[in-house]
Scaffold this motif. Structure first.
Motif: not given
Ligand code: PXL
Length: 282
Positions: A77-99
Motif C-alpha cells: 500500500t502507498g498513498y491512501i486518501a482518507s481514514v475511511e479508505q484505510t478501513d477498507h484497505i485493512e479489510e482487504f488485507i485481512r481477507q487476502f494476506h497469507k502468512p
C-alpha cells in the motif's frame, strides 16, 4: 512469476504511486496488479488537481477477486486518501494476506515537515494502527516523526533516527526503513530489523522531485520479492533511487513531473541480477 497487489492512487501525470510501482516491480520481474484508491489528474503537489475518490469501489473489487480465487504473493500500500479508505484497505488485507507473504506499507503522509494537502488531521493516528503487523514500512523523516509522535526535525542524528526506528518496530513492524537520513553530505536510508541497524548513503543531491519515495519503496519491495535479504534490498533501492535522482537533476521540469526513473530502470535490473548471481555463487 510472483504476483503482488498494490493499493494506492492512480495519478495520471506525475510518476508516483501506481505509475511508479507498476513499472518498477515489472522491471523486478514481478506482476504488479493495481487497485486504484483514487483517480487523480495529477498528484497533489501541483497547484491544482482533479480527484475522483474510489473508496466505494474497494470492497466490490475485493469481493470479485475472492470469487475468482485470485491470490497474491504480497500486498503493497502507498498513498491512501482518507481514514475511511484505510478501513477498507485493512479489510482487504485481512481477507487476502497469507502468512509468509510480505505486507509492505509505505505510510505516505507528507514531506519536508508538512502533511500532503489532501489529508486530514486524524490521518497519522490511523496510520499508526494500520502499520502494526506490517513486514516492511518506508517512512521518510516527516512520516517517521508523525508516526512516532515527535515534532518534526529535518535532520535527526543517527542516534535519533535509530530511536525512531526502534519505536516503529515496537509498533509491530519487522523491518522499518527511514529514508532521507543525511550525514556529512551524504543522503540515504537507515533500516532496523530484529534490533540490528543497516545504513546505505549516497552523495547528497539538492534535487526535490515528487515520487522519489514511491520509487524507493517499489524498488525495495521488488528486490525483496526477487530474494534479496533486507540489507541488500535496501542498498539496491537506495542506489537505484540515487541513479534516478541524478538523471532527474538535469531535467528543468522535475519539480512537478516527478522523478525520471524510467531511463535508469536498466540499472535496477542489473543490480538485481548481480545480487542474484552473488547469492548463487555463495
Ligand atoms: O508521491 C506521493 C504521492 C502519492 N500520491 C499522490 C500524491 C503524492 C505526493 O504528493 O499527491 C496523489
Amino acid at each position: 512469476m510472483k504476483r503482488i497487489v498494490s493499493i494506492q492512487d492512480f495519478s495520471c501525470v506525475g510518476s508516483c504511486s501506481l505509475t511508479a510501482a507498476i513499472p518498477v516491480l515489472s522491471a523486478a520481474g514481478v506482476e504488479c496488479c493495481g487497485i486504484p484508491t483514487a483517480l487523480l489528474s495529477n498528484h497533489t503537489g501541483f497547484p491544482t488537481f482533479y480527484s475522483k475518490d474510489l473508496t466505494d469501489e474497494l470492497a466490490p473489487i475485493g469481493a470479485q477477486l475472492k470469487k475468482e480465487h485470485i491470490d497474491f504473493d504480497g500486498i503493497y500500500t502507498g498513498y491512501i486518501a482518507s481514514v475511511e479508505q484505510t478501513d477498507h484497505i485493512e479489510e482487504f488485507i485481512r481477507q487476502f494476506h497469507k502468512p509468509g507473504t510480505p505486507l509492505f506499507i509505505d505510510p505516505v503522509m507528507g514531506d519536508n515537515g508538512r502533511m500532503y494537502a489532501a489529508l486530514s488531521e486524524d490521518h497519522p493516528e490511523r496510520m499508526r494502527s494500520f502499520i502494526s503487523g506490517a513486514d516492511i514500512i518506508t517512512p521518510n523523516i516527516t512520516e517517521a516523526c508523525l508516526l512516532t509522535g515527535r515534532s518534526f526535525n529535518p535532520s535527526p542524528t543517527l542516534h535519533e533516527t535509530k530511536e525512531m526506528l526502534l519505536a516503529l518496530c515496537d509498533m509491530g513492524v519487522r523491518f522499518a526503513v527511514m529514508t532521507g537520513f543525511s550525514e556529512k553530505g551524504m543522503l540515504g536510508a537507515v533500516g532496523c530489523f530484529d534490533g540490528q541497524f543497516t545504513e546505505c548513503l549516497t552523495p547528497k543531491k539538492d534535487v526535490a522531485c515528487s515520487g522519489t519515495g514511491d520509487v524507493f519503496a517499489s524498488a525495495l519491495l521488488g528486490a525483496v520479492l526477487r530474494g534479496a535479504d533486507y540489507p541488500t534490498a535496501m542498498e539496491i533501492a537506495t542506489r537505484f533511487t540515487y541513479c534516478a535522482v541524478e538523471y532527474t537533476a538535469e531535467a528543468p521540469d522535475r519539480r512537478f513531473y516527478g522523478i525520471h526513473f524510467q531511463p535508469v530502470l536498466g540499472e535496477y535490473i542489473s543490480m538485481l541480477d548481480a545480487a542474484e548471481k552473488r547469492r548463487s555463487d555463495d
